[in-house]
Design a protein around this motif. Structure first.
Motif, PDB file in Angstrom:
ATOM      1  N   LEU A 149      37.339  39.735  48.162  1.00 36.43           N
ATOM      2  CA  LEU A 149      38.076  38.942  47.179  1.00 36.43           C
ATOM      3  C   LEU A 149      37.110  38.256  46.210  1.00 36.43           C
ATOM      4  CD1 LEU A 149      40.678  37.502  46.144  1.00 36.43           C
ATOM      5  CD2 LEU A 149      40.214  35.739  47.858  1.00 36.43           C
ATOM      6  N   PHE A 150      36.109  37.597  46.758  1.00 40.29           N
ATOM      7  CA  PHE A 150      35.138  36.889  45.921  1.00 40.29           C
ATOM      8  C   PHE A 150      34.224  37.871  45.199  1.00 40.29           C
ATOM      9  CE2 PHE A 150      35.941  33.954  49.583  1.00 40.29           C
ATOM     10  CZ  PHE A 150      36.735  33.077  48.881  1.00 40.29           C
ATOM     11  N   GLY A 151      33.868  38.961  45.875  1.00 43.10           N
ATOM     12  CA  GLY A 151      33.042  39.980  45.223  1.00 43.10           C
ATOM     13  C   GLY A 151      33.759  40.598  44.048  1.00 43.10           C
ATOM     14  N   GLY A 152      35.071  40.847  44.198  1.00 44.61           N
ATOM     15  CA  GLY A 152      35.857  41.415  43.101  1.00 44.61           C
ATOM     16  C   GLY A 152      35.962  40.468  41.918  1.00 44.61           C
ATOM     17  N   GLN A 153      36.145  39.178  42.217  1.00 43.31           N
ATOM     18  CA  GLN A 153      36.191  38.188  41.137  1.00 43.31           C
ATOM     19  C   GLN A 153      34.883  38.170  40.356  1.00 43.31           C
ATOM     20  OE1 GLN A 153      37.012  34.596  43.267  1.00 43.31           O
ATOM     21  NE2 GLN A 153      39.236  34.905  43.301  1.00 43.31           N
ATOM     22  N   ALA A 154      33.765  38.217  41.099  1.00 40.71           N
ATOM     23  CA  ALA A 154      32.458  38.179  40.439  1.00 40.71           C
ATOM     24  C   ALA A 154      32.227  39.434  39.602  1.00 40.71           C
ATOM     25  CB  ALA A 154      31.356  38.037  41.494  1.00 40.71           C
ATOM     26  N   ALA A 155      32.610  40.602  40.140  1.00 42.14           N
ATOM     27  CA  ALA A 155      32.442  41.846  39.391  1.00 42.14           C
ATOM     28  C   ALA A 155      33.318  41.851  38.138  1.00 42.14           C
ATOM     29  CB  ALA A 155      32.785  43.037  40.276  1.00 42.14           C
ATOM     30  N   GLN A 156      34.496  41.271  38.233  1.00 43.37           N
ATOM     31  CA  GLN A 156      35.392  41.167  37.081  1.00 43.37           C
ATOM     32  C   GLN A 156      34.710  40.408  35.950  1.00 43.37           C
ATOM     33  OE1 GLN A 156      38.758  38.665  37.838  1.00 43.37           O
ATOM     34  NE2 GLN A 156      39.822  39.217  35.941  1.00 43.37           N
ATOM     35  N   LEU A 157      34.101  39.282  36.283  1.00 42.35           N
ATOM     36  CA  LEU A 157      33.440  38.457  35.264  1.00 42.35           C
ATOM     37  C   LEU A 157      32.138  39.089  34.789  1.00 42.35           C
ATOM     38  CD1 LEU A 157      33.999  34.992  36.980  1.00 42.35           C
ATOM     39  CD2 LEU A 157      35.234  35.893  35.005  1.00 42.35           C
ATOM     40  N   LEU A 158      31.418  39.715  35.713  1.00 45.03           N
ATOM     41  CA  LEU A 158      30.108  40.275  35.377  1.00 45.03           C
ATOM     42  C   LEU A 158      30.221  41.469  34.441  1.00 45.03           C
ATOM     43  CD1 LEU A 158      27.058  39.992  36.014  1.00 45.03           C
ATOM     44  CD2 LEU A 158      27.409  41.575  37.926  1.00 45.03           C
ATOM     45  N   PHE A 159      31.237  42.315  34.679  1.00 41.72           N
ATOM     46  CA  PHE A 159      31.379  43.541  33.886  1.00 41.72           C
ATOM     47  C   PHE A 159      32.513  43.479  32.860  1.00 41.72           C
ATOM     48  CE2 PHE A 159      29.703  44.944  38.110  1.00 41.72           C
ATOM     49  CZ  PHE A 159      28.426  45.308  37.680  1.00 41.72           C
ATOM     50  N   HIS A 160      33.192  42.319  32.823  1.00 37.25           N
ATOM     51  CA  HIS A 160      34.290  42.124  31.864  1.00 37.25           C
ATOM     52  C   HIS A 160      35.359  43.213  32.008  1.00 37.25           C
ATOM     53  CE1 HIS A 160      31.824  39.055  29.977  1.00 37.25           C
ATOM     54  NE2 HIS A 160      30.822  39.918  29.929  1.00 37.25           N
ATOM     55  N   GLY A 295      34.339  29.564  39.256  1.00 36.22           N
ATOM     56  CA  GLY A 295      33.942  28.181  39.502  1.00 36.22           C
ATOM     57  C   GLY A 295      32.459  28.071  39.776  1.00 36.22           C
ATOM     58  N   VAL A 296      31.919  28.994  40.552  1.00 36.77           N
ATOM     59  CA  VAL A 296      30.487  28.980  40.849  1.00 36.77           C
ATOM     60  C   VAL A 296      29.680  29.286  39.593  1.00 36.77           C
ATOM     61  CG1 VAL A 296      28.650  30.097  42.179  1.00 36.77           C
ATOM     62  CG2 VAL A 296      30.845  29.606  43.264  1.00 36.77           C
ATOM     63  N   ARG A 297      30.148  30.242  38.804  1.00 39.98           N
ATOM     64  CA  ARG A 297      29.442  30.552  37.555  1.00 39.98           C
ATOM     65  C   ARG A 297      29.390  29.343  36.635  1.00 39.98           C
ATOM     66  NH1 ARG A 297      32.550  34.017  33.187  1.00 39.98           N
ATOM     67  NH2 ARG A 297      33.749  32.081  33.386  1.00 39.98           N
ATOM     68  N   ASP A 298      30.508  28.663  36.485  1.00 45.57           N
ATOM     69  CA  ASP A 298      30.550  27.481  35.624  1.00 45.57           C
ATOM     70  C   ASP A 298      29.666  26.372  36.178  1.00 45.57           C
ATOM     71  OD1 ASP A 298      32.328  28.868  34.066  1.00 45.57           O
ATOM     72  OD2 ASP A 298      34.115  27.896  34.901  1.00 45.57           O
ATOM     73  N   LEU A 299      29.641  26.277  37.519  1.00 44.32           N
ATOM     74  CA  LEU A 299      28.792  25.265  38.144  1.00 44.32           C
ATOM     75  C   LEU A 299      27.324  25.512  37.825  1.00 44.32           C
ATOM     76  CD1 LEU A 299      28.844  22.834  40.125  1.00 44.32           C
ATOM     77  CD2 LEU A 299      28.534  24.486  41.972  1.00 44.32           C
ATOM     78  N   MET A 300      26.955  26.782  37.670  1.00 44.21           N
ATOM     79  CA  MET A 300      25.575  27.134  37.342  1.00 44.21           C
ATOM     80  C   MET A 300      25.277  26.937  35.858  1.00 44.21           C
ATOM     81  SD  MET A 300      24.112  28.147  40.173  1.00 44.21           S
ATOM     82  CE  MET A 300      22.776  29.268  39.819  1.00 44.21           C
ATOM     83  N   GLY A 301      26.296  26.574  35.078  1.00 43.08           N
ATOM     84  CA  GLY A 301      26.090  26.317  33.662  1.00 43.08           C
ATOM     85  C   GLY A 301      26.247  27.535  32.780  1.00 43.08           C
ATOM     86  N   GLY A 302      26.761  28.640  33.365  1.00 44.32           N
ATOM     87  CA  GLY A 302      26.939  29.851  32.567  1.00 44.32           C
ATOM     88  C   GLY A 302      25.603  30.463  32.192  1.00 44.32           C
ATOM     89  N   PHE A 304      22.322  32.726  31.700  1.00 50.13           N
ATOM     90  CA  PHE A 304      21.524  33.558  32.607  1.00 50.13           C
ATOM     91  C   PHE A 304      21.746  33.173  34.063  1.00 50.13           C
ATOM     92  CE2 PHE A 304      17.489  34.263  34.924  1.00 50.13           C
ATOM     93  CZ  PHE A 304      17.477  35.657  34.884  1.00 50.13           C
ATOM     94  N   LEU A 305      21.756  31.864  34.356  1.00 53.01           N
ATOM     95  CA  LEU A 305      21.961  31.428  35.737  1.00 53.01           C
ATOM     96  C   LEU A 305      23.356  31.783  36.224  1.00 53.01           C
ATOM     97  CD1 LEU A 305      20.217  27.916  35.840  1.00 53.01           C
ATOM     98  CD2 LEU A 305      19.376  30.108  36.702  1.00 53.01           C
ATOM     99  N   GLY A 306      24.310  31.728  35.316  1.00 54.56           N
ATOM    100  CA  GLY A 306      25.659  32.129  35.686  1.00 54.56           C
ATOM    101  C   GLY A 306      25.726  33.595  36.069  1.00 54.56           C
ATOM    102  N   VAL A 307      25.005  34.420  35.323  1.00 59.89           N
ATOM    103  CA  VAL A 307      24.954  35.849  35.626  1.00 59.89           C
ATOM    104  C   VAL A 307      24.283  36.076  36.981  1.00 59.89           C
ATOM    105  CG1 VAL A 307      23.927  38.059  34.938  1.00 59.89           C
ATOM    106  CG2 VAL A 307      25.003  36.586  33.224  1.00 59.89           C
ATOM    107  N   LEU A 308      23.191  35.338  37.234  1.00 62.47           N
ATOM    108  CA  LEU A 308      22.516  35.456  38.530  1.00 62.47           C
ATOM    109  C   LEU A 308      23.464  35.114  39.674  1.00 62.47           C
ATOM    110  CD1 LEU A 308      18.916  33.959  38.030  1.00 62.47           C
ATOM    111  CD2 LEU A 308      19.583  36.359  38.292  1.00 62.47           C
ATOM    112  N   ALA A 309      24.263  34.084  39.482  1.00 64.02           N
ATOM    113  CA  ALA A 309      25.215  33.682  40.522  1.00 64.02           C
ATOM    114  C   ALA A 309      26.214  34.795  40.792  1.00 64.02           C
ATOM    115  CB  ALA A 309      25.939  32.404  40.105  1.00 64.02           C
ATOM    116  N   LEU A 310      26.710  35.423  39.726  1.00 63.07           N
ATOM    117  CA  LEU A 310      27.674  36.507  39.899  1.00 63.07           C
ATOM    118  C   LEU A 310      27.038  37.707  40.599  1.00 63.07           C
ATOM    119  CD1 LEU A 310      29.493  36.381  36.439  1.00 63.07           C
ATOM    120  CD2 LEU A 310      30.297  35.476  38.629  1.00 63.07           C
ATOM    121  N   ILE A 311      25.794  38.007  40.241  1.00 63.29           N
ATOM    122  CA  ILE A 311      25.085  39.114  40.902  1.00 63.29           C
ATOM    123  C   ILE A 311      24.928  38.826  42.397  1.00 63.29           C
ATOM    124  CG2 ILE A 311      22.860  40.296  41.083  1.00 63.29           C
ATOM    125  CD1 ILE A 311      22.564  39.969  38.049  1.00 63.29           C
ATOM    126  N   ALA A 312      24.593  37.569  42.724  1.00 65.08           N
ATOM    127  CA  ALA A 312      24.430  37.187  44.130  1.00 65.08           C
ATOM    128  C   ALA A 312      25.736  37.367  44.894  1.00 65.08           C
ATOM    129  CB  ALA A 312      23.950  35.740  44.227  1.00 65.08           C
TER     130      ALA A 312
END
Length: 535
Positions: A149-160, A295-302, A304-312
């Motif tokens: 569930l969380f992996g899918g959310q991250a992939a959705q945001l990472l790859f648009h 939420g985690v991406r926004d917490l990282m400030g969006g 480059f760090l936001g992208v790193l969070a999504l990759i993680a």
């Protein structure tokens, strides 16, 4: 009574089971570290002369898959229950250690047996392995959904891309890893350990920079005790959920591998990952109100760090779910399904897709907690049963014996194990505290959930008693061999018998055995020994 007699009566196969039955579960195997051959090997034991791999893998394989968001959000539950940071941290540590102990113990069985965890449980459960095996297979799908569930959310945001496509990306990648099998899973965990340590260090620092307010106890007295016990149970459930996977990831290791090293490295990997990841959730609960990848991406400030969070998040989901798919494939074969392991691994990933979409529909956090607890409760009595069986029979659980004994057609009904398993789970229900059910005992204990401890004790105690009854019944039913004084005689060949003769022998229809300390009748061969035992 000899061990072989007990195996024939309590669920395991009597000596002589057709070894050809397991040939459908054999196939191409990796032969060395880094060999990414497509693994066709299924649940059949790994021959002792075809083992490899360093013991350090026991740390990485139990560290990496836990570095994902579900653990972070599990940590936030301590605050929801009313615990402050100090007491919440103690609950996380205590629960993680208790839950990791069975996993570490069962991992040490892999090098000796060369056999995966649920298939090995065919011996005490016999053909009733269908029940715990099915539960494990369904649990693999549930954990796929939980993490995916969380992996899918991250992939959705990472790859648009749309959410369903993000989920599909994660499932395809994890499916490839699990289909290729054992060595690919281990290699991914090794690579992932380094990558995720760096990414989650950045995440940890970033959360602390958000001026987090460490929680304080908001409940007191009996309610505080209840909340503490419940949080211990939540952390325990995450660790112990790996117990039914344990020897799947040590079965290729050499029989000479240090048991102590396996035990402590497994404990270290589980404890380090879960305590770290849940503490992030505990400390950052005040800023983790949006419990999603966004939420985690926004917490990282969006940025480059936001992208790193999504990759993680994506990488963690793939690492964890590849193990769910792999173990699910072995558990399904244990049911007697004559289907190749890679095919089943792919099916588990596909079925997880629908489960993820269901979880995403609404009430994510509530359904998360439901799945987390319910997919783990059954493991407590299961662990107790297989540990008792191991205590009595571990000396003979080596690949050559198991290759004969695991055949489906000769398995017994395993009634002591299945009765203990079902009764123990039923006894656990009044002690459970979940969103689905709050048992009367848990309610009277201010929400404290002690169902795992109850299930382990009841399951183990009941199996111990029923096992002794079953052994006695088999002894009384077995045809008595003709007694021969002075060391000669004939037996029925129907089973195995012990004796105290100084050199007596008994011969059955299918085999012979001779020993300086007793008599044995067998069914399929000839054996000799100094302790009066034969198979």
């Amino acid at each position: 009574m000899t061990e072989a007699k007990e195996r024939g009566g309590l669920g395991g196969s009597a000596p002589g089971a057709d070894a050809d039955e397991l040939r459908v579960y054999e196939g191409a195997r990796p032969t060395r570290t880094g060999d990414l051959t497509l693994e066709g090997q299924g649940m059949a034991p790994i021959p002792e002369n075809q083992r490899y791999g360093g013991v350090y893998r026991m740390f990485t394989v139990w560290f990496t898959p836990n570095m994902e968001l579900s653990g972070v959000f599990a940590g936030t539950l301590a605050v929801v229950f009313g615990l402050g940071f100090g007491l919440g941290l103690v609950a996380i540590v205590v629960g993680t250690i208790i839950g990791s102990l069975p996993v570490a113990i069962l991992c040490t069985w892999g090098p000796k047996t060369g056999t995966a965890q649920v298939p090995l449980a065919r011996l005490p459960f016999g053909k009733t392995i269908v029940l715990p095996g099915t539960v494990q297979w369904l649990s693999s799908i549930a954990w796929d959904a939980l993490v995916g569930l969380f992996g899918g959310q991250a992939a959705q945001l990472l790859f648009h891309v749309p959410f369903w496509l993000g989920v599909a990306i994660v499932l395809v990648l994890e499916g490839i890893v699990s289909v290729y099998g054992y060595e690919f899973v281990h290699r991914l965990q090794e690579w992932g350990a380094v990558i995720l340590i760096v990414l989650f260090l950045v995440l940890s620092v970033k959360i602390l920079q958000h001026h987090v307010v460490l929680p304080h106890n908001t409940v007191h007295g009996p309610a505080l005790v209840g909340a503490f016990v419940l949080m211990v149970t939540i952390s325990l459930s995450e660790g112990i959920s790996w117990a039914s996977y344990a020897s799947d990831y040590s079965r290729y290791m050499k029989p000479t591998t240090s048991k102590a090293a396996i035990f402590w490295l497994t404990m270290a990997g589980l404890t380090a990952s879960y305590v770290w990841i849940e503490t992030i959730g505990l400390a950052g609960a005040s800023v983790l109100s949006n419990q999603t990848a966004a939420g985690v991406r926004d917490l990282m400030g969006g940025g480059f760090l936001g992208v790193l969070a999504l990759i993680a998040i994506v990488f963690g989901a793939i690492a964890s779910n590849s193990m769910n798919d792999y173990t699910g494939s072995l558990a399904f074969q244990a049911l007697g399904a004559r289907v190749r392991r890679p095919i089943i691994a792919a099916v588990v990933a596909v079925l997880a897709f629908a489960a993820i979409l269901w979880m995403n529909a609404a009430n994510t956090s509530g359904r998360f907690e439901n799945l987390l607890l319910f997919s783990s409760y059954w493991i407590a009595p299961f662990c107790a049963i297989v540990m008792i069986d191991w205590y009595y029979n571990k000396d003979k659980y080596h690949p050559s014996f198991l290759h004969r004994a695991l055949g489906w057609t000769k398995l017994g009904n395993g009634w002591p194990a299945i009765v203990s398993f079902v009764v123990a789970f039923g006894v656990m229900v009044p002690f459970m505290n979940t969103s689905i059910i709050v048992g009367p005992v848990a309610n009277s204990l201010q929400g404290a959930d002690i169902a795992f401890y109850v299930g382990f004790v009841v399951g183990g105690a009941l199996y111990y008693v029923l096992r002794r009854i079953a052994v006695g019944q088999e002894a009384r039913r077995a045809p008595a061999p003709a007694a021969v004084v002075a060391g000669a005689g004939a037996g029925t060949g129907a089973g195995v018998a012990d004796g105290d003769g100084a050199g007596g022998q008994a011969a059955g229809a299918g085999g012979q055995a001779a020993g300086a300390g007793g008599q044995v009748t067998g069914t399929d061969g000839t054996a000799a020994g100094t302790d009066g035992r034969g198979a």
